[in-house]
Structures are given as structure tokens and as C-alpha cells.
Write an enzyme that holds these catalytic residues in place. Structure first.
Site, PDB file in Angstrom:
ATOM      1  NE  ARG A   1      -2.488   0.504   3.476  1.00 15.64           N
ATOM      2  CZ  ARG A   1      -2.930   1.098   4.522  1.00 15.64           C
ATOM      3  NH1 ARG A   1      -4.192   1.691   4.550  1.00 15.64           N
ATOM      4  NH2 ARG A   1      -2.039   0.772   5.871  1.00 15.64           N
TER       5      ARG A   1
ATOM      6  CB  VAL B   1      -2.205  -7.331   4.501  1.00 14.59           C
ATOM      7  CG1 VAL B   1      -1.750  -6.910   3.145  1.00 14.59           C
ATOM      8  CG2 VAL B   1      -3.591  -7.526   4.323  1.00 14.59           C
TER       9      VAL B   1
ATOM     10  CG  ASN C   1      -1.798 -17.039  11.399  1.00 13.14           C
ATOM     11  OD1 ASN C   1      -1.928 -18.136  10.859  1.00 13.14           O
ATOM     12  ND2 ASN C   1      -0.846 -16.718  12.259  1.00 13.14           N
TER      13      ASN C   1
ATOM     14  CB  SER D   1       3.121 -22.810   9.833  1.00 13.77           C
ATOM     15  OG  SER D   1       3.905 -22.795  10.986  1.00 13.77           O
TER      16      SER D   1
ATOM     17  N   GLY E   1       7.087 -18.851  10.346  1.00 16.19           N
ATOM     18  CA  GLY E   1       7.781 -17.639  10.680  1.00 16.19           C
ATOM     19  C   GLY E   1       8.441 -16.959   9.634  1.00 16.19           C
TER      20      GLY E   1
ATOM     21  CE  LYS F   1       0.100 -21.383  10.540  1.00 19.83           C
ATOM     22  NZ  LYS F   1       0.025 -20.112  11.564  1.00 19.83           N
TER      23      LYS F   1
ATOM     24  CG  HIS G   1       0.335 -25.467  12.982  1.00 27.69           C
ATOM     25  ND1 HIS G   1       0.932 -24.190  13.222  1.00 27.69           N
ATOM     26  CD2 HIS G   1       1.504 -26.251  12.531  1.00 27.69           C
ATOM     27  CE1 HIS G   1       2.186 -24.179  13.315  1.00 27.69           C
ATOM     28  NE2 HIS G   1       2.408 -25.236  12.832  1.00 27.69           N
ATOM     29  CG  ASN G   2      -1.055 -20.917  14.714  1.00 27.17           C
ATOM     30  OD1 ASN G   2      -0.392 -21.717  13.974  1.00 27.17           O
ATOM     31  ND2 ASN G   2      -0.860 -19.726  14.673  1.00 27.17           N
TER      32      ASN G   2
ATOM     33  CD  GLU H   1       2.909 -21.859  16.861  1.00 29.19           C
ATOM     34  OE1 GLU H   1       2.875 -22.071  15.869  1.00 29.19           O
ATOM     35  OE2 GLU H   1       3.077 -20.673  17.341  1.00 29.19           O
TER      36      GLU H   1
ATOM     37  CE  LYS I   1       1.679 -11.445  16.449  1.00 23.27           C
ATOM     38  NZ  LYS I   1       2.213 -12.831  16.144  1.00 23.27           N
TER      39      LYS I   1
HETATM   40  C1  6PG Z   1       3.613 -20.181  12.449  1.00 20.26           C
HETATM   41  C2  6PG Z   1       3.276 -19.401  13.659  1.00 20.26           C
HETATM   42  C3  6PG Z   1       2.790 -18.053  13.227  1.00 20.26           C
HETATM   43  C4  6PG Z   1       2.797 -16.935  14.346  1.00 20.26           C
HETATM   44  C5  6PG Z   1       2.065 -17.128  15.473  1.00 20.26           C
HETATM   45  C6  6PG Z   1       2.319 -16.661  16.781  1.00 20.26           C
HETATM   46  O1  6PG Z   1       2.842 -21.271  12.238  1.00 20.26           O
HETATM   47  O2  6PG Z   1       4.424 -19.611  11.637  1.00 20.26           O
HETATM   48  O3  6PG Z   1       2.108 -19.832  14.370  1.00 20.26           O
HETATM   49  O4  6PG Z   1       1.552 -18.059  12.685  1.00 20.26           O
HETATM   50  O5  6PG Z   1       4.230 -16.720  14.963  1.00 20.26           O
HETATM   51  O6  6PG Z   1       0.667 -16.956  15.165  1.00 20.26           O
HETATM   52  O7  6PG Z   1       1.204 -16.539  17.661  1.00 20.26           O
HETATM   53  P1  6PG Z   1       0.992 -15.730  18.919  1.00 20.26           P
HETATM   54  O8  6PG Z   1       1.548 -14.284  18.745  1.00 20.26           O
HETATM   55  O9  6PG Z   1      -0.692 -15.919  19.075  1.00 20.26           O
HETATM   56  O10 6PG Z   1       1.869 -16.680  19.824  1.00 20.26           O
END
Ligand code: 6PG
Length: 490
Positions: free
Chosen positions: A42, A83, A111, A137, A139, A191, A194-195, A198, A269
Site C-alpha cells: 500500500r 497483510v 492467519n 507456517s 515464521g 492452520k 496447528h497454532n 503450538e 495474537k
Molecule cells: C507459524 C506461527 C505464526 C505466528 C503465531 C504466533 O505457524 O508460523 O504460528 O503463525 O508466529 O501466530 O502466535 P502468537 O502471537 O499468538 O503466539
């Protein structure tokens, strides 16, 4: 890779919208695989900065307007949106829909909440464009060198997109960590879970660290060595590997262990929370993930924790492993096993949620495929995902991962005894282990002959005539509690 004719007119194979780190890294990843990549942000300064810093790495076509960006894409046009999830994503989708034509594909790589993805897919499909919600996923590093990718959306879009995504995905034994998950929101749902896994995985690692530090009295550098050692066995995973790195780090300002200068309030998040909310709606007990989300919330309730600290809530009388007569070395091994067992429960519960979601939305998700694409690239990548893949190959209808002969064998081989000892010791020392403890209770509930739910049914029938079923005959029954206490059947 063969060069398509359109590339000779210098059109891009794919475009990326959003030049923050994830977006620019993904664009660089496509370029590193020989693709011509259109890029747009943007604010054009960001696009210029990316060109300046990385432009020489590959064939990029920078654009300053969305129309210019869309015009630089070969047909069917394919644009990945990187974004912020939420309104920013909706705004970009609207712009792309306007500038694109029928058959073009819009991919949301953020996400996003899967229900938003379902809505967006419906809205975009109505315009003749295609919409793919893809979980990505790994990072920043994963986006650049090879993420694990979980695309949903129409199977037709996968035909076009699949080869491009396979190019940039992580590879394990030569197999790309990407597959078409299922229609509309399936990719983002997976996903999300998955989180959630995580979150649980990080929390159980945290609990193990906490016990080694405050029960066994080990220093962060010693614990780093232990984690590095664990990373050579069943626990071999990205999260264990980076844990050793974080624990070994020394703060440059103070010379203290880095871990000791970080405020112990974990952020989030929202994806872990979504996983639990959805599990509640689906009626799936993802207790490990739930406790992990709550543990982050409790850690962040700093004012309340401070008040509790000031109030001097007593911790109990026992304070050391030695006073319990527990050998440190044996305890370290018990903690490793408790971590492994709790982690198994988190995965088992996560897969249960995915299976339930798949059934609810008729997505036809194959759990074995997920274990395969999570073996590399993603944050929860781990060696034991091979075992999960094999478990679902043996029995695609497996009622619970914990019942697979391999994992059942692992649990019976001594994991459970260690797990119980660790929860007992932690409880005696007053150290919190919410996921270790709740996962053990989940395991015990699952294998129990009888649960106290029978009493709950009796209570419900007593105060609200909610009825119950009997173990010895078919039907629904009510006892007239306030009258003659006769049993009525329905
Ligand atoms: C991934 C991570 C990525 C992000 C998380 C962090 O799979 O690459 O999960 O999506 O780093 O959303 O999440 P939090 O900030 O909620 O810990």
C-alpha cells in the site's frame, strides 16, 4: 522449471501483496525458485525498499498501484495477500476483485479466522474469481526458505497453484510440505489448530523448563544442554531446538541468563484462543490447548499476580526435590517423559478437533496428510510427526492417536509412570504444571472404566428432570425425586 511463453513478455508467475517481512520473504522465496514475482505494498516506499535490498536476488516486478500490480500478472492471475488478518485483508480482497478477471485466483496467506475465509470464498466465488485461504507456517525464516503450507479453497485452484506452492514449500525426504487440505475454510481451520498445538507444545516445554529450574535447581545453561540432548531423541523438534538456544543465551547488558531478564507474561495474537473456542463449539475436549491458552492469560494478569504475591499466599511446606527424597537425574528423565506424553495428548486432541471440524463442514480432511506436511517448515515440525503419519496410514479412522499401537506402546513403556511422578512432585512443591496435569487427567478420563458423569446425570435429573440413560436397558428415564421416586421411562 520450463519458462512459460508469457514470461518472455515479462509477466509475473505470481504476485505478493504486502511487503512486511513475511510478504517480502515469501516473494523472495518464489523468486529464488526461478519465478518472476510481482510485488505490491500500500505504501510504495516499502516496495522500493524491498527492491533496493533484495531486487538483485531474482526477477521482481514492483508495482506502485494495485492496477499496475494486477496488469503485471500472467493469466490466470495469482496473487498472495500477506497483510494483517481482518479488515486489512478484506480491503485488499475488494481491490483485487475489482482489478482482476474471472478465473483469477486470490490467495490469503495470513492467519485468518476460518469462518472469515468461508465467507470470503463465497463472496469472491460469486464474482467468478477464485479464493484460496492458505495457512502458512514457519515464521519469517520459513517464509523465506520453505514454509509448511495449508491451502484450502476449490480443488480447481489447487491444480493451478499446487506446483508453485510445491516449489516454495519446505521439503522432507524430497516431499513438499504442502497439500490441498479441502474446500473453503479447511486450510485456515487446520492452520488454526496447528497454532493451538503450538501453544500446548510451547507450554509443556515451558513447564519442563520450570521444573528443571525450580524443582531440580538447575541453571539455564545446564537446562539448555539437557534440551539439546533431548533433541536427539523422541522429542527431536524445532521448538526443543530453539528452547536450548534461548536458554543458552546470555543477556549482553547484564551478563545474566537471558531468560531471567524477560518479563514472564506471554502474549498471544488469538489463534490459540480461536482453537479453543471452536473446540468448545464442536464439543471436542482440547484440554491441553485450553490450559496453554489460559496459562498465557494468567501469566499476563500481572496486577493480579502481583496482588497474590503481596498477599503472600503460602506455597506449602516442601520446597526441594531432596526433601522429597527424589534423585535429580531420575527426575530429569521423568520430566522428559512427562513432556513427551503431554505433547502426545496435545497432538491427539488437535487431530480430534480437525476430524470433528472436517466432519462438521464436510471437508474430507485426511489427518495423515497433515502430519506429513507438518514434518518440515512449520513451527511444530517434529520427528515424531513421521510416527503420526504412519499411525494414520495404519488406520485412517483411528479413534484417537493415543490408541495407535505405537503411541499406546510408548505410553505403556513407562511414560505414564514418569508422568504421574512428575505431576505429584510438582504439586507437592507448589509448582504449576497446568498442561502436564490436565493432560494426565485427560488420559485417565479416556481410559477410565467409569466416570463421575453418572453422578452428574443423576443431579441433572434431580433438579431439572433432564433424564438419564441406564446401563442395563434402552431408553430414556426420569426418577420422580420430589414424589414417590418411581422411575418413568420415555
Ligand atoms: C507459524 C506461527 C505464526 C505466528 C503465531 C504466533 O505457524 O508460523 O504460528 O503463525 O508466529 O501466530 O502466535 P502468537 O502471537 O499468538 O503466539
Amino acid at each position: 522449471m520450463t519458462t512459460p511463453a508469457s514470461a518472455q513478455q515479462h509477466l509475473a508467475h505470481i504476485g505478493v501483496v504486502g511487503m512486511a517481512v513475511m510478504g517480502s520473504n515469501l516473494a523472495r522465496n518464489f523468486a529464488s525458485k526461478g519465478h518472476t514475482v510481482a510485488i505490491y505494498n500500500r505504501s510504495p516506499e516499502k516496495t522500493r525498499a524491498v527492491m533496493e535490498e533484495f531486487g538483485a536476488e531474482g526477477d521482481f516486478i514492483p508495482a506502485e498501484t494495485i492496477e499496475e500490480f494486477v496488469a503485471s500478472l500472467e493469466r490466470p492471475r495469482k496473487a498472495v495477500i500477506m497483510v494483517q488478518a481482518g479488515p486489512a485483508t478484506d480491503a485488499v480482497i475488494a481491490q483485487l476483485v475489482d482489478a482482476m478477471d474471472e478465473g483469477d485466483i486470490i490467495i490469503d496467506g495470513g492467519n485468518s479466522l476460518f469462518t472469515d475465509t468461508i465467507r470470503r470464498e463465497r463472496e469472491v466465488a460469486a464474482t467468478g474469481r477464485h479464493f484460496v485461504g492458505a495457512g502458512i507456517s514457519g515464521g519469517e525464516e520459513g517464509a523465506l526458505r520453505g514454509p509448511s503450507i495449508m491451502p484450502g479453497g476449490p480443488a480447481e485452484s489447487w491444480e493451478t497453484l499446487g506446483p508453485l506452492l510445491e516449489d516454495i514449500a519446505a521439503k522432507v525426504d524430497g516431499v513438499p510440505c504442502v497439500t490441498h487440505i479441502g474446500p473453503d475454510g479447511a486450510g485456515h481451520f487446520v492452520k488454526m489448530v496447528h497454532n493451538g498445538i503450538e501453544y500446548a507444545d510451547m507450554q509443556v516445554i515451558g513447564e519442563a523448563y520450570h521444573l528443571l529450574r525450580y524443582a531440580a535447581g538447575l541453571e539455564p545453561a545446564q537446562i539448555a544442554d539437557i534440551f539439546a540432548e533431548w533433541n536427539k531423541g523422541d522429542l527431536d523438534s524445532y521448538l526443543i531446538e530453539i528452547t536450548a538456544e534461548v536458554l543458552r543465551q546470555v543477556d549482553a547488558r547484564t551478563g545474566q541468563p537471558f531468560i531471567d531478564v524477560i518479563v514472564d507474561a506471554a502474549g498471544q495474537k488469538g489463534t490459540g484462543r480461536w482453537t479453543v473456542k471452536e473446540a468448545l463449539d464442536l464439543g471436542v475436549p482440547t484440554t491441553g490447548i485450553g490450559e496453554a491458552v489460559f496459562a498465557r492469560a494468567l501469566s499476563s494478569a500481572l496486577a493480579q499476580r502481583e496482588a497474590a504475591h503481596e498477599a503472600g499466599l503460602p506455597a506449602g511446606e516442601v520446597s526441594t526435590l531432596a526433601s522429597l527424597g527424589v534423585d535429580t537425574q531420575a527426575f530429569v528423565e521423568d520430566v522428559r517423559r512427562a513432556l513427551y506424553a503431554s505433547k502426545l495428548v496435545a497432538y491427539a486432541q488437535g487431530f480430534d478437533e480437525i476430524n470433528a471440524g472436517s466432519q462438521e463442514h464436510d471437508w474430507g480432511i485426511k489427518p495423515g496428510d497433515l502430519a506429513r506436511i507438518w514434518r518440515g517448515g512449520c513451527i511444530i515440525r517434529a520427528k515424531f510427526l513421521d510416527r503420526i503419519t504412519e499411525a494414520y496410514e495404519r488406520d485412517p479412522e483411528l479413534p484417537s492417536l493415543l490408541l495407535d499401537p505405537y503411541f499406546k506402546g510408548e505410553l505403556e513403556k513407562g511414560l505414564v509412570d514418569s508422568w504421574r511422578r512428575v505431576v505429584v512432585v510438582a504439586t507437592q512443591l507448589g509448582l504449576p504444571v497446568p498442561v502436564f496435569a490436565s493432560s494426565l487427567s485427560y488420559y485417565d478420563s479416556l481410559r477410565a472404566d467409569r466416570l463421575p458423569a453418572a453422578l452428574i446425570q443423576g443431579q441433572r435429573d434431580f433438579f431439572g428432570a433432564h433424564t438419564y440413560r441406564r446401563v442395563d436397558m434402552e431408553g430414556t428415564f426420569h426418577t420422580t425425586w420430589s414424589g414417590e421416586r418411581e422411575e418413568l421411562s420415555y
